[in-house]
Design a protein around this motif. Structure first.
Motif, PDB file in Angstrom:
ATOM      1  N   LEU A 285       0.839  -1.193   0.000  1.00 25.39           N
ATOM      2  CA  LEU A 285       0.000   0.000   0.000  1.00 25.39           C
ATOM      3  C   LEU A 285       0.870   1.237   0.000  1.00 25.39           C
ATOM      4  N   PHE A 286       0.646   2.115  -1.006  1.00 25.44           N
ATOM      5  CA  PHE A 286       1.315   3.414  -1.044  1.00 25.44           C
ATOM      6  C   PHE A 286       0.279   4.482  -0.736  1.00 25.44           C
ATOM      7  N   ASN A 287       0.546   5.267   0.321  1.00 20.99           N
ATOM      8  CA  ASN A 287      -0.426   6.270   0.743  1.00 20.99           C
ATOM      9  C   ASN A 287       0.307   7.449   1.371  1.00 20.99           C
ATOM     10  N   ASP A 288       0.108   8.643   0.781  1.00 21.20           N
ATOM     11  CA  ASP A 288       0.700   9.883   1.313  1.00 21.20           C
ATOM     12  C   ASP A 288       2.193   9.727   1.579  1.00 21.20           C
ATOM     13  N   ASP A 289       2.927   9.326   0.551  1.00 19.67           N
ATOM     14  CA  ASP A 289       4.388   9.184   0.616  1.00 19.67           C
ATOM     15  C   ASP A 289       4.843   8.144   1.636  1.00 19.67           C
ATOM     16  N   LYS A 290       3.985   7.216   1.974  1.00 11.26           N
ATOM     17  CA  LYS A 290       4.312   6.142   2.920  1.00 11.26           C
ATOM     18  C   LYS A 290       4.069   4.811   2.242  1.00 11.26           C
ATOM     19  N   LEU A 291       5.087   3.939   2.280  1.00  7.95           N
ATOM     20  CA  LEU A 291       4.998   2.630   1.638  1.00  7.95           C
ATOM     21  C   LEU A 291       4.952   1.557   2.725  1.00  7.95           C
ATOM     22  N   SER A 364      -6.662   8.862   8.498  1.00 14.48           N
ATOM     23  CA  SER A 364      -6.014  10.166   8.323  1.00 14.48           C
ATOM     24  C   SER A 364      -4.821  10.370   9.252  1.00 14.48           C
ATOM     25  N   ASN A 365      -4.816   9.703  10.417  1.00 11.96           N
ATOM     26  CA  ASN A 365      -3.691   9.838  11.354  1.00 11.96           C
ATOM     27  C   ASN A 365      -2.583   8.825  11.099  1.00 11.96           C
ATOM     28  N   GLY A 366      -2.716   8.031  10.028  1.00 14.32           N
ATOM     29  CA  GLY A 366      -1.702   7.049   9.690  1.00 14.32           C
ATOM     30  C   GLY A 366      -1.957   5.660  10.224  1.00 14.32           C
ATOM     31  N   ASP A 367      -2.983   5.481  11.062  1.00 21.13           N
ATOM     32  CA  ASP A 367      -3.327   4.150  11.563  1.00 21.13           C
ATOM     33  C   ASP A 367      -3.701   3.227  10.400  1.00 21.13           C
ATOM     34  N   VAL A 368      -3.393   1.945  10.562  1.00 21.32           N
ATOM     35  CA  VAL A 368      -3.683   0.942   9.533  1.00 21.32           C
ATOM     36  C   VAL A 368      -4.686  -0.061  10.088  1.00 21.32           C
ATOM     37  N   VAL A 369      -5.755  -0.327   9.320  1.00 20.16           N
ATOM     38  CA  VAL A 369      -6.768  -1.317   9.713  1.00 20.16           C
ATOM     39  C   VAL A 369      -6.743  -2.454   8.703  1.00 20.16           C
ATOM     40  N   VAL A 370      -6.577  -3.676   9.216  1.00 17.19           N
ATOM     41  CA  VAL A 370      -6.553  -4.880   8.380  1.00 17.19           C
ATOM     42  C   VAL A 370      -7.803  -5.703   8.687  1.00 17.19           C
ATOM     43  N   ASN A 371      -8.535  -6.077   7.647  1.00 22.85           N
ATOM     44  CA  ASN A 371      -9.761  -6.861   7.827  1.00 22.85           C
ATOM     45  C   ASN A 371      -9.650  -8.203   7.106  1.00 22.85           C
ATOM     46  N   ALA A 372     -10.151  -9.240   7.778  1.00 21.46           N
ATOM     47  CA  ALA A 372     -10.152 -10.581   7.197  1.00 21.46           C
ATOM     48  C   ALA A 372     -11.459 -11.275   7.552  1.00 21.46           C
ATOM     49  N   GLU A 373     -11.685 -12.421   6.916  1.00 22.84           N
ATOM     50  CA  GLU A 373     -12.891 -13.197   7.170  1.00 22.84           C
ATOM     51  C   GLU A 373     -12.518 -14.672   7.298  1.00 22.84           C
ATOM     52  N   GLU A 374     -13.184 -15.345   8.199  1.00 20.70           N
ATOM     53  CA  GLU A 374     -12.994 -16.782   8.335  1.00 20.70           C
ATOM     54  C   GLU A 374     -13.787 -17.466   7.223  1.00 20.70           C
ATOM     55  N   PHE A 375     -13.062 -17.990   6.250  1.00 20.34           N
ATOM     56  CA  PHE A 375     -13.705 -18.579   5.071  1.00 20.34           C
ATOM     57  C   PHE A 375     -13.165 -19.985   4.829  1.00 20.34           C
TER      58      PHE A 375
END
Length: 525
Positions: A285-291, A364-375
């Protein structure tokens, strides 16, 4: 006194939750074809919306075309078009300066060639003109790819030579400045990609052949992203070692990750691996000059995950500035298994399996949220009294798993939302993160089950009795929920597994279906 106070608090909560989301519905319209699927939902930057739905027909439900519809901000239909399929499939789309742009892939069998084209139309008339961006034929394949091994692609069937699903993958940069096209063909001796980068006026900026000195079968392409500033492309893949696709060999991790930075000036690469932890795959993920590279990791066995990892990489130098491995929290394990310490410890030690990555959000504060599902998938066979057997396959869409980290990769919270669904038509979820909170949109039954230990359980609902719910995890990790659409008041059920989310995360578009009846639903946060 206590009961009055509770009523007041519940009333205030209901009002505040209700104000978080604005619901807009289109009129119900009838499609000629029963089976349609939401492919793209695009904002015109003036409150209007364009939806593109693929539709299928025939015994094998082959692609027949696309319904393109243009709505105003209240979802009143302005213009629509039945865009017929003539061998051309839409790989991506965007709106710029009042024009709808479709990036199309076409395999022209009679001429033994494939093309990538841009079809452009004004929104007010939807009359398309085409511009050919790339074409590969028997004559110019060596010119583009540098090796003659690709020639059989056009003599036989190009699709058979496609490596995975990346024959003409199209990526559009976040602010719609650049379009990248990635071709991944089978070359048994070397992993080979060809990337082309255009501006969104379809002027070619550069092209680059990526050749890795490793056999195709020993390289697993993960993801690609593009820098909105200058069109630089970042390419991530997993390279297996010791001529084997085994995840571990002699007790050690048997692969490393390769990150390539590609632009008009050239190419640079960095390799990185972990000595003990197993990372099945990662998302770039590239977002606001952050890789950032994010994935789930296992301590011992492949497919049994113990937590989430994050690599913070300098996009200029490709040096790893920081890496974090966060185990699933005690709260997460309690959500999933209850407060029985023995069971939680066993599960924590063994790891969690059947985790299917769904989405990655940056706040917006740089926090990262990762979502997954039990499949997972189960197959069972029954035999009747006459001796005839019947085999059925069932798809299970179970718990939602959400993990939030700060910009340094430190765990803020990890939550598990219990659910059980098996109907592919109305199962799974659409998610977004905005304003410090994460939201999940699911279908479930009227009654939310509450277990003895207080955990909530969202049960299966049939399409006819699907209630649309919004679940929320706030900044502190607290979970709440609200019913948005009651099945008794709805003439369609909403396909939450096909939801489209706007670039800023504030708008969610869902397709409502019941046979040929169709409706578009817009949720604004």
């Amino acid at each position: 006194m206590k009961s009055k106070l509770l009523v007041i608090l519940l009333f205030v909560f209901s009002i505040s939750f209700g104000q978080e989301v604005k619901i807009t519905k289109s009129d119900i319209f009838k499609d000629k074809k029963k089976h349609s699927y939401l492919s793209f939902a695009l904002s015109d930057d003036n409150g209007g919306l364009v939806t593109i739905r693929s539709y299928r027909g025939g015994l094998f439900k082959k692609l027949k075309g696309y319904y393109i519809q243009y709505f105003d901000s209240n979802l009143n239909l302005i213009k629509e078009l039945d865009y017929k399929y003539e061998g051309n499939s839409i790989r991506n789309a965007f709106i710029k300066d009042g024009k709808l742009n479709l990036i199309e892939f076409e395999h022209i069998k009679k001429e033994d060639r494939i093309t990538m084209s841009a079809a452009t139309a004004n929104l007010n008339d939807l009359k398309f003109t085409k511009k050919e961006l790339l074409t590969f034929s028997d004559d110019n394949v060596k010119q583009y790819f540098g090796f003659a091994i690709l020639i059989p692609v056009f003599i036989t069937n190009g699709i058979n030579q496609a490596d995975g699903d990346h024959l003409g993958e199209v990526i559009i940069s976040k602010n719609k400045k650049y379009v990248a096209i990635n071709f991944d063909f089978k070359n048994k001796e070397k992993e080979s990609h060809k990337v082309f980068v255009f501006d969104t006026d379809f002027n070619k900026i550069y092209e680059k052949l990526i050749v890795k000195d490793i056999k195709d079968k020993l390289f697993s392409y993960n993801s690609v992203d593009i820098d909105d500033n200058d069109g630089t492309l970042y390419f991530l893949g997993k390279a297996y070692e010791n001529k084997s696709r085994r995840e571990k060999k002699k007790g050690k991790v048997n692969y490393h990750y390769e990150l390539n930075k590609i632009n008009k000036d050239g190419e640079t690469q960095v390799n990185f691996k972990t000595s003990e932890k197993l990372i099945n795959s990662m998302t770039l993920l590239f977002n606001d000059d952050k890789l950032t590279c994010v994935g789930f990791y296992a301590k011992k066995d492949v497919g049994r995950y113990h937590g989430v990892c994050l690599f913070d990489i300098d996009p200029k130098t490709l040096t790893i500035k920081n890496k974090k491995f966060n185990e699933f929290s005690d709260q997460f394990l309690s959500d999933k298994y209850g407060d029985r310490k023995g069971k939680k410890k066993r599960k924590k030690d063994k790891g969690i399996y059947n985790m299917d990555f769904k989405s990655l959000h940056v706040l917006s504060n740089g926090d990262v949220v990762v979502n997954a599902e039990e499949f997972f998938v189960t197959t069972y066979t029954t035999t009747n009294s006459s001796g005839f057997t019947n085999t059925r396959t069932r798809f299970h869409f179970n718990d939602i798993m959400s993990i939030r980290m700060d910009k340094e990769g430190n765990l803020k919270w990890a939550r598990n939302i219990n659910k059980a669904q098996t109907n592919p038509n109305n199962s799974s979820f659409t998610s977004t993160s905005i304003g410090g909170s994460s939201y999940f949109f699911i279908n479930c039954a009227d009654k939310i089950k509450k277990k003895k230990d207080g955990r909530l359980f969202f049960k299966q609902a049939t399409p006819k009795k699907s209630n649309l719910y919004m679940l929320k995890i706030d900044e502190s990790g607290e979970i709440s929920y609200k019913k948005l659409v009651d099945d008794k008041e709805s003439k369609v059920h909403y396909k939450v597994n096909q939801g489209e989310v706007s670039a800023n995360g504030a708008e969610i578009i869902l397709l409502g279906k019941k046979k040929k009846k169709t409706r578009i639903l817009k949720l604004e946060l």
